[in-house]
Design an enzyme around this catalytic site. Structure first.
Site, mmCIF file in Angstrom:
data_model
loop_
_atom_site.group_PDB
_atom_site.id
_atom_site.type_symbol
_atom_site.label_atom_id
_atom_site.label_comp_id
_atom_site.label_asym_id
_atom_site.label_seq_id
_atom_site.Cartn_x
_atom_site.Cartn_y
_atom_site.Cartn_z
ATOM 1 C CB CYS A 170 -0.783 -0.175 1.122
ATOM 2 S SG CYS A 170 -2.206 -1.525 1.344
ATOM 3 C CG HIS A 308 -1.645 4.704 5.272
ATOM 4 N ND1 HIS A 308 -1.660 4.304 3.820
ATOM 5 C CD2 HIS A 308 -1.637 3.339 5.572
ATOM 6 C CE1 HIS A 308 -2.026 3.005 3.621
ATOM 7 N NE2 HIS A 308 -1.858 2.328 4.532
ATOM 8 C CD GLU A 319 -1.191 7.940 9.316
ATOM 9 O OE1 GLU A 319 -0.884 8.901 8.127
ATOM 10 O OE2 GLU A 319 -2.154 7.134 9.203
ATOM 11 C CE LYS A 340 -5.632 4.451 2.251
ATOM 12 N NZ LYS A 340 -4.643 5.501 2.724
ATOM 13 C CG HIS A 345 -6.444 0.984 1.296
ATOM 14 N ND1 HIS A 345 -5.559 1.670 0.612
ATOM 15 C CD2 HIS A 345 -5.587 0.264 2.170
ATOM 16 C CE1 HIS A 345 -4.390 1.248 0.971
ATOM 17 N NE2 HIS A 345 -4.295 0.392 2.093
ATOM 18 C CG PHE A 407 -0.151 -5.810 4.320
ATOM 19 C CD1 PHE A 407 -0.419 -4.775 5.290
ATOM 20 C CD2 PHE A 407 -0.936 -6.754 3.837
ATOM 21 C CE1 PHE A 407 -1.660 -4.983 5.850
ATOM 22 C CE2 PHE A 407 -2.260 -6.805 4.220
ATOM 23 C CZ PHE A 407 -2.692 -5.924 5.410
#
Length: 419
Positions: A170, A308, A319, A340, A345, A407
């Site tokens: 991502c 994010h 975050e 998002k 996403h 990831f």
């Protein structure tokens, strides 16, 4: 690589997203706080644990000529449309070489995808299994390659300074833009078309993400399902589309009289070495600190963050903890948006679309809202822009960040400022 430290600017933007078929309609929807999430009505979705997604507002096959679309995976279709818009928006009238303001050897393309041609791979495997080997498309390999979107953009625009495809889950789209900045700064290219794309709305990825408890199963409320920072957040919503920017050396842009949206200051990178899925706040903090150290940017200059924030219980807080660790009390004057909540996403496409949103936020000096935050998590110690757009300082030079984490522990933070 011997850096020349050339100033890099954004001269063109393009997007095709769950909110609109171009950057203008996407930006309008972001400011209006509209959700692009809807119920999946395809037959294959009926038995899935997750039956919602943020599907593209405009199907690319309705725009591209059929002979071309048949040779492109959906991810490449999105990338090509976004790149075309960004290229035209930057003021170029033809591909490199035919447009006299840019030569092929000084043009690059860096378009990322986290998964690549997964729908091509799976659909052609179905053909093999059900209809036999002769029915597998001869275009399958060029379509399923992760570098297919970047390669097709490079082919269309005649980019010969380098065509690249970072793959970092991502964080892929943002890493592509960061790589493009360095291509220009180092002197390898004068212009680079960069961004991210993804098209993975398919039963296998949805079932897999759902079974690992990464996606929300709030099927009864599609538009309210993506809720970053809300106490009831329980996973992300899968989206599709692409976001692309044209980056250019400031000298090259000035020479041809191009409009400039913002300066691309640079990037901060790090890796967690912690877990294949779970985020690690210290790794994110390391990326933020690397950004400050590598660019000279001051925390006090940052007024906006496109977070994010995927709407997962762990990720959203990790975050914010990292932002607080590095920036301290300066976080208090940063208007934080989680787009998002509206786009879903887009995995490898997220960094591209969110860079477009970040650049437009600076250009128009307004931060888009985060929707669906009905009960703010009490652990959220930051200024979340909720429900309505937020005006950013009208005077002076201001900066903004686009955060992307993937990831595998990939962390990328991009910084931009007004010009």
């Amino acid at each position: 690589m011997n850096a020349t430290n050339r100033t890099v600017v954004v001269t063109g933007i393009g997007a095709t997203t769950p909110l609109g078929g171009d950057s203008a309609s996407t930006w309008e929807a972001l400011l209006a706080g509209r959700s692009g999430v809807s119920a999946l009505t395809q037959d294959w979705a009926a038995e899935l644990p997750v039956r919602i997604a943020a599907q593209a507002a405009v199907d690319p096959t309705e725009v591209l000529p059929r002979p071309l679309a048949r040779k492109l995976d959906r991810s490449a279709q999105f990338a090509l449309l976004a790149a075309r818009e960004a290229w035209a928006d930057a003021g170029f009238t033809a591909k490199a070489g035919e447009d006299p303001t840019v030569v092929p050897e000084r043009l690059g393309a860096v378009i990322a995808s986290g998964i690549g041609g997964v729908t091509t791979l799976l659909s052609q495997y179905d053909n093999l299994r059900e209809k036999g080997a002769r029915r597998v498309s001869p275009h399958t390999v060029p379509m399923l390659m992760p570098n297919s979107p970047s390669a097709n953009v490079g082919l269309e625009l005649c980019a010969r300074a380098g065509v690249h495809t970072p793959v970092s889950a991502c964080a892929s789209g943002s890493e592509a833009i960061g790589y493009a900045i360095e291509m220009i700064r180092s002197g390898r290219a004068d212009v680079v078309v960069a961004g991210g794309t993804e098209a993975a709305i398919h039963p296998l990825p949805i079932a897999a993400f759902g079974n690992m408890m990464a996606m929300t199963k709030n099927n009864d409320d599609p538009q309210g399902a993506s809720r970053p920072f809300d106490v009831d957040r329980n996973g992300f919503v899968l989206g599709e589309g692409a976001g692309v920017v044209v980056l250019e050396s400031a000298e090259h842009a000035a020479k041809r009289g191009a409009k400039v949206y913002a300066e691309a200051i640079g990037q901060g990178l790090s890796s967690d070495s912690h877990d294949i899925v779970a985020p690690e706040p210290s790794g994110i903090a390391h990326a933020l600190q690397n950004l400050l150290d590598g660019t000279g940017l001051k925390a006090s200059d940052i007024v906006h963050v496109n977070a994010h924030a995927t709407s997962t219980p762990q990720g959203d807080l990790a975050e914010l903890k990292a932002l607080r660790k590095v920036f301290g009390d300066d976080v208090n004057h940063m208007a934080i948006s989680a787009t998002k909540s509206m786009t879903g996403h887009l995995l490898g496409g997220a960094g591209g679309i969110e860079t477009v949103a970040t650049v437009l936020a600076l250009h128009h000096r307004v931060a888009p809202p985060t929707i669906n935050v009905e009960n703010l998590d009490p652990e959220v110690d930051a200024d979340i822009v909720r429900d309505e757009p937020r005006k950013l300082p009208a005077e002076g030079t201001i900066a903004a960040l686009n955060d992307s984490f993937g990831f595998g522990g990939h962390n990328v933070v991009l910084a931009f400022r007004t010009v």
